[in-house]
Design a protein around this motif. Structure first.
Motif: not given
Length: 439
Positions: A270-281, A287-298
C-alpha cells in the motif's frame, strides 16, 4: 531410514530427543557433493538472475504487454494473470521441492530442476514478446513464474545440501535478498530501451538463463542413491503439509516468517497509494519515489545482512538476531505510519530495511537446521517459502477492514494498517522464543 539433524519431537511441548551419534546414511554423498570454490557466488548469481526475470516482468513488461494487447482491459488482464500465477506458485513450491528430493537422476537431485528453470525462462520470455492474445500472455507469465519457483527451490535446498551449518549465514542472507537484487538488476539493464519490449524482456531473460546455466555447470550434485519412501495418498498430502504437532519447531519458523512478512506486506502493498494520498506526491513523481525506496531497501539490507550472517555463524546464535530484527521492523512500520513527507517516509523505509537485513541474514539459516528431514530438505524449505507469498493474500483480505477504521474526509486509516503490520512483525519475532533446542 534417514536421520534428521534435528529429530522431531513426539509432541508439541515435549523436548526433542537427542540425535544419535551414528553417522548419517548420506555422509559419503555429502563428501562427494562438497561445493567447488566460488559455489556461493554462483548460487547467489542464479537466484539474482531468476529474480531479474521475474521482477522485471512483474514490475514492468507484463504491464506493457497487457496494454499492447488491450489497453482498456490491461488492469483486468494483469489481475487475472497474477492470480493464476500466484496459485501456481503456492502449488509448485512444495511439488517441485518434493520431486527434487525424490529425484535419483544420474545428473543429481537439483541440477535437472535448474534445466527446468532455464527452459521455462527461455520459453516464457520468448512467448511474452510474441504473444498475440491473452491466453498466451498468461502462459508466458506462468512459464516465467515456473522458472523463478524452480530456481528458488533449488538454491534454497542447496544451502542445506552443501554448506555446513556454521557457514550458512551469508549465503542465506544473499539468497533471501536475491529477489530485490534481481528487481534492481532487471530494471537497471533494460532502462535505456524505453518501452521497447524485445530488450526489456530479452535482457533480463538472457541474464537469468546465463546465471542459472552457470550454476548448473559448476554444481557438484552427484546421484542420490538413498532408497525413496513409498509414495501413496499420505505422501501426496505430505507434499503440502508438515505436521506441526510432530515438528513444532519447524511450525514455529513458518509462523514467524508468516507474521513478519505480513508486516512487510502491509507496507509494500500500500505504499504507492499512501505516498499519493498522505504524503501528497504527484503521480508523475511516484515511479521515481518508489525506485528510490527500493534502492534504500536493497542497499541497507545488503550492507547489513552479510555482516550479521557471519556474526551469527560465529556466535552460533540465531534467535536474538531474529527478535531484534522483528522489533526494528515494527519500529520502522510505526514511523512510516506517522510520515507526512517523503523524506520522513524514506527514513522509515531505511529502518524497515535494517530490520529486513538482520532478519534475512539469520532466519533462513535457522530454517535449514530445523527441517524435519535434513537429507531431503527441498520440499520442507519450499513450504517455508510459501510463507513469503501467503502474507500478500492475507493482508489484501484484512487491509480493507483496517483502512476503514475511523476513515473520514482525510481518507483511509493507513496508520491502523501499518501499526497492525508492526504488531504482526513483533509477534513473528517473539514466536522464535518457543523453539526449543535452537539458539
Amino acid at each position: 531410514m534417514t536421520l534428521s539433524a534435528e529429530p522431531p519431537a513426539t509432541s508439541a511441548g515435549a523436548p526433542e530427543p537427542a540425535r544419535r551419534d551414528e553417522p548419517a546414511p548420506t555422509e559419503a554423498f555429502r563428501r562427494e557433493a562438497s561445493p567447488r570454490r566460488g559455489f556461493v557466488f554462483f548460487l547467489v548469481l542464479a537466484a539474482v538472475g531468476a529474480g531479474a526475470a521475474q521482477m522485471s516482468a512483474a514490475l514492468l513488461t507484463l504491464t506493457l504487454k497487457a496494454t499492447a494487447l488491450d489497453a482498456a482491459a490491461a488492469t483486468t488482464i494483469i489481475s487475472v494473470s497474477s492470480a493464476i500465477a500466484g496459485i501456481l506458485t503456492l502449488v509448485a513450491l512444495p511439488v517441485l521441492g518434493a520431486l527434487s528430493d525424490r529425484s535419483r537422476s544420474r545428473f543429481g537431485r537439483r541440477r535437472p530442476f535448474l534445466l527446468v528453470a532455464l527452459a521455462a525462462f527461455l520459453a516464457g520470455g520468448a512467448l511474452l514478446i510474441a504473444a498475440p492474445n491473452v491466453p498466451l500472455f498468461v502462459a508466458a507469465h506462468l512459464l516465467i513464474t515456473l522458472g523463478f519457483v524452480a530456481t528458488g527451490v533449488v538454491t534454497t535446498a542447496l544451502i542445506a545440501d552443501q554448506l555446513p551449518r556454521d557457514r550458512r549465514g551469508p549465503a542465506s542472507a544473499f539468497v533471501s535478498l536475491s529477489t530485490a537484487m534481481g528487481a534492481l538488476v532487471g530494471i537497471g539493464i533494460s532502462q535505456p530501451f524505453g518501452a521497447e519490449l524485445v530488450p526489456l524482456v530479452g535482457l533480463p531473460t538472457v541474464f537469468a538463463v546465463i546465471a542459472v546455466g552457470l550454476l548448473f555447470v559448476v554444481l557438484r550434485d552427484p546421484q542420490f542413491d538413498q532408497p525413496r519412501e513409498r509414495f501413496d495418498l499420505k505422501g501426496l498430502v505430505g507434499v503440502f503439509w508438515v505436521n506441526p504437532v510432530r515438528h513444532p519447531r519447524f511450525a514455529a519458523v513458518f509462523a514467524s516468517r508468516m507474521l513478519v512478512f505480513s508486516g512487510v506486506a502491509a507496507l509494500n502493498g500500500y505504499q504507492a497509494i499512501y505516498l499519493l494520498q498522505r504524503v501528497h506526491l504527484q503521480p508523475a513523481d511516484l515511479g521515481g519515489a518508489i525506485l528510490l525506496t527500493v534502492i534504500v531497501n536493497v542497499g541497507i539490507s545488503l550492507l547489513v545482512a552479510p555482516a550479521i550472517g557471519k556474526l551469527s555463524d560465529r556466535l552460533d546464535r540465531r534467535k536474538p538476531f531474529i527478535i531484534a530484527a522483528a522489533i526494528i521492523l515494527g519500529v520502522g512500520l510505526v514511523v512510516a505510519s506517522t510520515a507526512t513527507d517523503f523524506g520522513f517516509y524514506l527514513v522509515a523505509c531505511g529502518i524497515v530495511a535494517l530490520g529486513q537485513g538482520v532478519y534475512f541474514a539469520v532466519e533462513l539459516a535457522l530454517a535449514t537446521r530445523l527441517v524435519p528431514d535434513i537429507d531431503n530438505p527441498a520440499k520442507d524449505l519450499a513450504i517455508i517459502k510459501i510463507a513469503d507469498n501467503l502474507p500478500v493474500t492475507i493482508v489484501a483480505a484484512v487491509a480493507p477492514v483496517l483502512l476503514a477504521i475511523g476513515a473520514g474526509p482525510a481518507g483511509p486509516n493507513f496508520a491502523a494498517l501499518f501499526i497492525a503490520g508492526a504488531v504482526s512483525a513483533v509477534l513473528g519475532g517473539l514466536v522464535i522464543l518457543f523453539i526449543k533446542g535452537a539458539r
